[in-house]
Design an enzyme around this catalytic site. Structure first.
Site, PDB file in Angstrom:
ATOM      1  N   HIS A  20      27.643  50.408 -80.052  1.00 40.63           N
ATOM      2  CA  HIS A  20      27.447  51.659 -80.808  1.00 40.63           C
ATOM      3  C   HIS A  20      27.008  52.736 -79.938  1.00 40.63           C
ATOM      4  O   HIS A  20      25.777  52.951 -79.965  1.00 40.63           O
ATOM      5  CB  HIS A  20      26.592  51.478 -82.193  1.00 40.63           C
ATOM      6  N   ILE A  27      24.114  55.760 -79.454  1.00 39.03           N
ATOM      7  CA  ILE A  27      23.621  56.470 -80.731  1.00 39.03           C
ATOM      8  C   ILE A  27      23.113  55.331 -81.694  1.00 39.03           C
ATOM      9  O   ILE A  27      23.790  54.419 -81.769  1.00 39.03           O
ATOM     10  CB  ILE A  27      24.554  57.261 -81.557  1.00 39.03           C
ATOM     11  N   GLY A  40      22.505  55.004 -88.112  1.00 38.66           N
ATOM     12  CA  GLY A  40      21.660  55.548 -89.302  1.00 38.66           C
ATOM     13  C   GLY A  40      20.971  54.441 -89.954  1.00 38.66           C
ATOM     14  O   GLY A  40      19.922  54.534 -90.454  1.00 38.66           O
ATOM     15  N   VAL A  41      21.844  53.430 -90.474  1.00 38.21           N
ATOM     16  CA  VAL A  41      21.189  51.945 -91.213  1.00 38.21           C
ATOM     17  C   VAL A  41      20.002  51.534 -90.585  1.00 38.21           C
ATOM     18  O   VAL A  41      19.110  51.131 -91.137  1.00 38.21           O
ATOM     19  CB  VAL A  41      22.358  51.303 -91.217  1.00 38.21           C
ATOM     20  N   GLU A  85      16.263  51.385 -92.126  1.00 35.16           N
ATOM     21  CA  GLU A  85      15.622  50.146 -91.978  1.00 35.16           C
ATOM     22  C   GLU A  85      14.224  50.192 -91.512  1.00 35.16           C
ATOM     23  O   GLU A  85      13.110  49.779 -91.939  1.00 35.16           O
ATOM     24  CB  GLU A  85      16.444  48.986 -91.088  1.00 35.16           C
TER      25      GLU A  85
END
Length: 143
Positions: free
Chosen positions: A48, A54, A57-58, A62
């Site tokens: 990723h 990057i 977002g998850v 978290e």
């Protein structure tokens, strides 16, 4: 202030899913501030994205949840034999990409505690700019 050793005493998470490096401020019953240092060695960057890494977002959400969990565990008498369960996310927004070399400053404010459900509103910053924000909910159960 809490270093990584103290955080590991409170949270069950371990590499590669322990996403809080330091707690720099706690105002009991109100707010907490934590830091996450992002390095190129994060396992997620293998896919990723290898040519343009990057932080997903998850994982930012978290990290926010883990900072909130540390806060709840230290602010209330929840007890050390408890584990937190993430039970909800509302109003999540991602404003800017987070890249290797960034330090995320996570600020979480307690909104409410009702029937054992803790609600936090939080923002994540890099270099003073909001990268993510969300309202998170968690509860605690026996380990």
């Amino acid at each position: 202030m809490m270093d990584i050793r103290k955080i590991m005493e409170l949270l069950p998470h371990r590499y590669p899913f322990l996403l809080v490096d330091r707690i720099i401020e706690v105002v009991p019953g109100k707010r907490v501030v934590g830091l996450k240092n992002v390095t190129i060695n994060e396992p997620c960057f293998q896919g990723h994205f290898p040519e343009h890494p990057i932080l997903p977002g998850v994982l930012i959400v978290e990290a926010m949840a883990q900072v909130g969990g540390v806060f709840a565990l230290t602010s209330d008498n929840i007890g050390e034999n408890k584990v937190s369960y993430f039970v909800g996310i509302d109003k999540a927004r991602f404003r800017r990409p987070v890249r290797p070399g960034d330090t995320i400053r996570i600020e979480m404010e307690q909104v409410s505690v009702k029937r054992g459900i803790y609600t936090f509103a939080g923002k994540a910053y890099v270099d003073g700019k909001v990268v993510a924000e969300a309202q998170l909910m968690a509860t605690f159960a026996d380990k």
